[in-house]
Structure formats: structure tokens, C-alpha cells
Design an enzyme around this catalytic site. Structure first.
Site, PDB file in Angstrom:
ATOM      1  N   GLU A   1      79.839   5.915  78.988  1.00  0.00           N
ATOM      2  CA  GLU A   1      78.561   6.407  79.808  1.00  0.00           C
ATOM      3  C   GLU A   1      79.299   7.595  79.864  1.00  0.00           C
ATOM      4  O   GLU A   1      78.004   8.732  79.782  1.00  0.00           O
ATOM      5  CB  GLU A   1      78.366   5.531  80.276  1.00  0.00           C
TER       6      GLU A   1
ATOM      7  N   LYS B   1      76.097   4.171  86.338  1.00  0.00           N
ATOM      8  CA  LYS B   1      75.195   3.287  87.419  1.00  0.00           C
ATOM      9  C   LYS B   1      74.610   2.166  87.035  1.00  0.00           C
ATOM     10  O   LYS B   1      74.632   1.440  85.883  1.00  0.00           O
ATOM     11  CB  LYS B   1      73.552   4.348  87.645  1.00  0.00           C
TER      12      LYS B   1
ATOM     13  N   ARG C   1      65.402  -4.072  86.970  1.00  0.00           N
ATOM     14  CA  ARG C   1      66.644  -2.673  86.587  1.00  0.00           C
ATOM     15  C   ARG C   1      67.854  -2.885  85.073  1.00  0.00           C
ATOM     16  O   ARG C   1      68.226  -2.006  84.415  1.00  0.00           O
ATOM     17  CB  ARG C   1      67.071  -1.653  87.251  1.00  0.00           C
TER      18      ARG C   1
ATOM     19  N   LYS D   1      78.288   4.034  90.482  1.00  0.00           N
ATOM     20  CA  LYS D   1      77.891   4.034  91.312  1.00  0.00           C
ATOM     21  C   LYS D   1      77.239   1.938  91.706  1.00  0.00           C
ATOM     22  O   LYS D   1      77.235   1.812  90.366  1.00  0.00           O
ATOM     23  CB  LYS D   1      76.298   4.253  91.467  1.00  0.00           C
TER      24      LYS D   1
END
Ligand code: PBG
Length: 324
Positions: A233, A195, A217, A248
């Protein structure tokens, strides 16, 4: 064999010839429809930056589900808004939260519908970050325990699959252990594995009222320049128990979808996010492009890149096109 013996145009001549050699199939089976629920009654609030998207109270959400089920869409993804936010996002794991109530109501009325829930804290925290704060920092390890509680509360309400989107390290493992420990070994995990920290989430933050109150973020979501890191990841999440891994956003990351699909033996989901949806809606509203054709081209492109399923606000419109 080269031109003129080989002429690629031969199999583009008619629709049936094109059908025979078509490589990528987009089906309603692969679509997941995201929905936003909030506390209250008889509410259907339009999200200004996402035409066609609404925040529903649970009663109106059930009305909306009728159409979703009629279109034969197999799955929804639920996001919730709380009645009150606090530092720790505690409404996220309340059994009477909007998501928990919506899950119960949905599974009661449509037991066959696959209900996936987004597990994150940013909609629920007063500061809008996806985890607990220590000073100005989002603290990883203390957040894991809360995320696990949220996931268990969703599974207890009847969610088939939980989808952690917070990007804390180790959260898939923490959630898997908590689910198994609470008797929910059948609840699946769709991990938002790769993400990215993306400006394409802009409209979503209107829909979910989840914009961070300070900073951004970047300290937990991925840098858009990286794709080797995405593979690390994904490997971690699979090691920790992810059933489905997600990339995403989708459009600016089609190469990442392909790399994940080629390298790992898990279904790959791609999230066609809010900004990708709103760009198309905005241009179409101006009459600058053909919305339906662009939508189908985008979804087909995401499939061609390797996505086994697509989370998309276009799900109903695409299902409609696919059924006609
Ligand atoms: C929550 C979350 C976000 C999205 C899904 N889950 C927003 C964010 O990370 O800021 C974005 C979805 C979209 O843009 O459609 N962490």
C-alpha cells in the site's frame, strides 16, 4: 566486554547521564493536533467518549487555535461535520462547508500554522461509508472523482496538506492530478497508506458522527493481520505521489511503522487514534495509571518505532509537558 567490566546501569545513574545516552527524542515539532469543526455559531460540544475533545463551530475553533499556536504545535488536522448528509456526501466539497470555512479562517489568522485536512466521505454520506455506494458495495472508481473534488476544495480554501483517509485504490494519484490540474502543485499529500480496519476508531465515530449505517469497513480498510500488504500500500501511494505516508492506528501496529520507516524514503506519520486516547483517559479517570507518564511513554514508543510525526489528541497535553 561483559559484566562486571560492562555495567549498563552506569549511564542510568543520574538524569544528565540518562540524557546523554537517550536515543529517542520527542519534540513538539513532531505533533499534529486533530480538531473537529461543524456548522453553526458559538458551539463547543464535548465528545462524550473522548474527554477533552470537542466539536467546534468555526468561531470557537479560532479561540481554540490560539492555545494550540501558543504551545508551538506546528500543525492541525481538520475533520468536518456537514449540516446535511446525502448519498454522495456532496457537502464534503462545498466551498461553504465547515472545513473549508475553518481552513480559510485559520490561515487568515495564523498563516504559519500548517493546516492539514482529512479527505473522506464518511462524515458526509447518509450511509456513513467512505465512498459512493453501488447497491451495498462501496464503489472504488466513481469515488475517486469526488475525493479529488474534496481535496481541491480544501486546497482552494488554503489547506497546506490534504490527507485522504478513505482507502480507495488509486486515490492518491487521482488527488495529485486534480490538485496539479487546478494550480495547487504546492499542496502536499499525507496519505493514510496503511489504514487498518480497527475497533480503536470507536470513539472517533462519535466525534465525527461517521459510523457506517450498515456493514463495516472491511472491504476497503486493511486486515489487522497483514503487514506485507502495508508495504505494498505504501509503495503504491508513493508511486502515486504521496509526500508523507501514514500508518494507522499506531499502538497495535508499531511493527508496521518500523517496517515502513526502514523500507521507504518518505516521512512516516503515525496516527495515535481515538481509542488509544480514550483508553488512557478512562483508566486515568479511575486513578489506575499516571496519565501524563503513560502518554509520554506511548508517544515516545511510537517515535522509537520509527514515526517521524504523530497525529494525536494528546498534542496539547504533550506539548505542555515538553515545554515545562
Ligand atoms: C475517516 C477517518 C476515521 C479516522 C480518521 N479518518 C474513521 C474511520 O475510518 O472509521 C479515525 C481516527 C481516530 O479514531 O482517531 N475515514
Amino acid at each position: 566486554m561483559d559484566f562486571p567490566e560492562y555495567r549498563p546501569r552506569r549511564f542510568r545513574r543520574t538524569e544528565n547521564l540518562r540524557r546523554m545516552v537517550r536515543e529517542t527524542v520527542l519534540s513538539v515539532d513532531q505533533l499534529v493536533y486533530p480538531l473537529f469543526v461543524l456548522p453553526g455559531k458559538n458551539l463547543k460540544n464535548p465528545v462524550k467518549s473522548m474527554p477533552g475533545v470537542f466539536q467546534y463551530s468555526v468561531d470557537r475553533f479560532l479561540d481554540e487555535l490560539k492555545g494550540v499556536v501558543q504551545l508551538n504545535i506546528p500543525a492541525i488536522l481538520l475533520f468536518g461535520l456537514p449540516s446535511e448528509k446525502d448519498e454522495r456526501g456532496s457537502e464534503a466539497y462545498s466551498q461553504s462547508g465547515a472545513v473549508q470555512e475553518a481552513v480559510r479562517a485559520a490561515k487568515d489568522r495564523y498563516p504559519e500554522l500548517v493546516v492539514i485536512t482529512d479527505v473522506c466521505l464518511c462524515e458526509y454520506t447518509s450511509h456513513g461509508h467512505c465512498g459512493l455506494l453501488h447497491g451495498q458495495e462501496v464503489d472504488n472508481d466513481s469515488t475517486l472523482e469526488i475525493l479529488a473534488r474534496v481535496a481541491v476544495s480544501h486546497a482552494r480554501a488554503g489547506a497546506d496538506v490534504v490527507a485522504p483517509s478513505d482507502m480507495m485504490d488509486g486515490r492518491v494519484g487521482a488527488i495529485r492530478r486534480a490538485l496539479d490540474g487546478s494550480g495547487f502543485d504546492q499542496a502536499g499529500i499525507m496519505a493514510y497508506s496503511a489504514k487498518y480496519c480497527s475497533a480503536f476508531y470507536g470513539p472517533f465515530r462519535d466525534a465525527a458522527d461517521s459510523a457506517p449505517q450498515f456493514g463495516d469497513r472491511r472491504s476497503y480498510q486493511m486486515d489487522s493481520a497483514n503487514s506485507d500488504e502495508a508495504l505494498r500500500e505504501v509503495a503504491l501511494d508513493i508511486g502515486e505521489g504521496a509526500d508523507i505516508v501514514m500508518v494507522k492506528p499506531a499502538l497495535a501496529y508499531l511493527d508496521v511503522i518500523r517496517r515502513v520507516k526502514d523500507q521507504f524514503d518518505r516521512p512516516v506519520a503515525a496516527y495515535n487514534v481515538s481509542g488509544e486516547y480514550s483508553m488512557v483517559k478512562a483508566a486515568a479517570a479511575q486513578g489506575w495509571l499516571d496519565e501524563k507518564r503513560v502518554m509520554m511513554e506511548i508517544l515516545t514508543g511510537i517515535r522509537r518505532a520509527g514515526a517521524d510525526m504523530i497525529l494525536t489528541y494528546f498534542a496539547k497535553e504533550a506539548a505542555d509537558v515538553l515545554q515545562s
